[in-house]
Enzyme design. Sequence first.
Site, PDB file in Angstrom:
ATOM      1  N   ASN A  38       0.861  -1.185   0.000  1.00 49.12           N
ATOM      2  CA  ASN A  38       0.000   0.000   0.000  1.00 49.12           C
ATOM      3  C   ASN A  38       0.893   1.229   0.000  1.00 49.12           C
ATOM      4  O   ASN A  38       1.575   1.510   0.990  1.00 49.12           O
ATOM      5  CB  ASN A  38      -0.918  -0.004   1.225  1.00 49.12           C
ATOM      6  CG  ASN A  38      -1.968  -1.072   1.118  1.00 49.12           C
ATOM      7  OD1 ASN A  38      -2.767  -1.076   0.181  1.00 49.12           O
ATOM      8  ND2 ASN A  38      -1.969  -2.018   2.051  1.00 49.12           N
ATOM      9  N   SER A  43       5.774  13.668   0.259  1.00 51.33           N
ATOM     10  CA  SER A  43       6.403  14.810  -0.380  1.00 51.33           C
ATOM     11  C   SER A  43       7.869  14.478  -0.602  1.00 51.33           C
ATOM     12  O   SER A  43       8.280  13.340  -0.435  1.00 51.33           O
ATOM     13  CB  SER A  43       6.209  16.065   0.455  1.00 51.33           C
ATOM     14  OG  SER A  43       6.809  15.896   1.710  1.00 51.33           O
ATOM     15  N   SER A  44       8.640  15.412  -0.932  1.00 46.55           N
ATOM     16  CA  SER A  44       9.863  15.137  -1.666  1.00 46.55           C
ATOM     17  C   SER A  44      11.162  15.283  -0.893  1.00 46.55           C
ATOM     18  O   SER A  44      12.106  15.898  -1.370  1.00 46.55           O
ATOM     19  CB  SER A  44       9.875  16.056  -2.884  1.00 46.55           C
ATOM     20  OG  SER A  44       8.703  15.890  -3.624  1.00 46.55           O
ATOM     21  N   GLU A 100       9.573  14.776  -8.847  1.00 50.85           N
ATOM     22  CA  GLU A 100       8.807  13.875  -9.701  1.00 50.85           C
ATOM     23  C   GLU A 100       8.231  14.679 -10.873  1.00 50.85           C
ATOM     24  O   GLU A 100       7.841  15.821 -10.700  1.00 50.85           O
ATOM     25  CB  GLU A 100       7.632  13.248  -8.925  1.00 50.85           C
ATOM     26  CG  GLU A 100       7.985  12.695  -7.560  1.00 50.85           C
ATOM     27  CD  GLU A 100       7.917  13.745  -6.446  1.00 50.85           C
ATOM     28  OE1 GLU A 100       7.320  14.824  -6.631  1.00 50.85           O
ATOM     29  OE2 GLU A 100       8.498  13.471  -5.388  1.00 50.85           O
TER      30      GLU A 100
END
Length: 157
Positions: A38, A43-44, A100
Amino acid sequence: MFNRAPNIYAIKAAEAEGFSPLNAFDVALLKSGVGNTNLVKMSSILPPSCKKKEHIELPPGDLVPVAYAALTSSKKGQRIAAAVAIAIPKDPTKNGLIMEFEDYNITKEEAEKQVRKMAEWGMKYRGFEIDRIESISVDHVVEEHGAVFACVVLWWE
């Protein structure tokens, strides 16, 4: 949910066709090694001193933190692409930055070039010196229902 920051990561990408757009996405996840978990889209940020692994064995059904780019399309002949990049700081006490990017009608090379620029820009904005940028990209020309998926999987060793 998670009581400490992950300390390992892997970078993966895959493309697929499927019975439907969701089936194509599912196959791309399976090819990337995260299809039986799952995903928790994050965030990055790459935690400081996180180490790269070529493969991470993930427990089936577990909640897995992932930064990813993905796209599906059912337009025959359309090219879709996804890419992720990780900017690693020179100072190992600082966090890295994951970016991304996905888009229609571009190649994987164009997607990867864009996402690497995004990672570089984000690190400069933070005032962090970059040691290196790692990236991966994928593209796909849709036959019936296609998907592309590029990700950074975070986990614990």
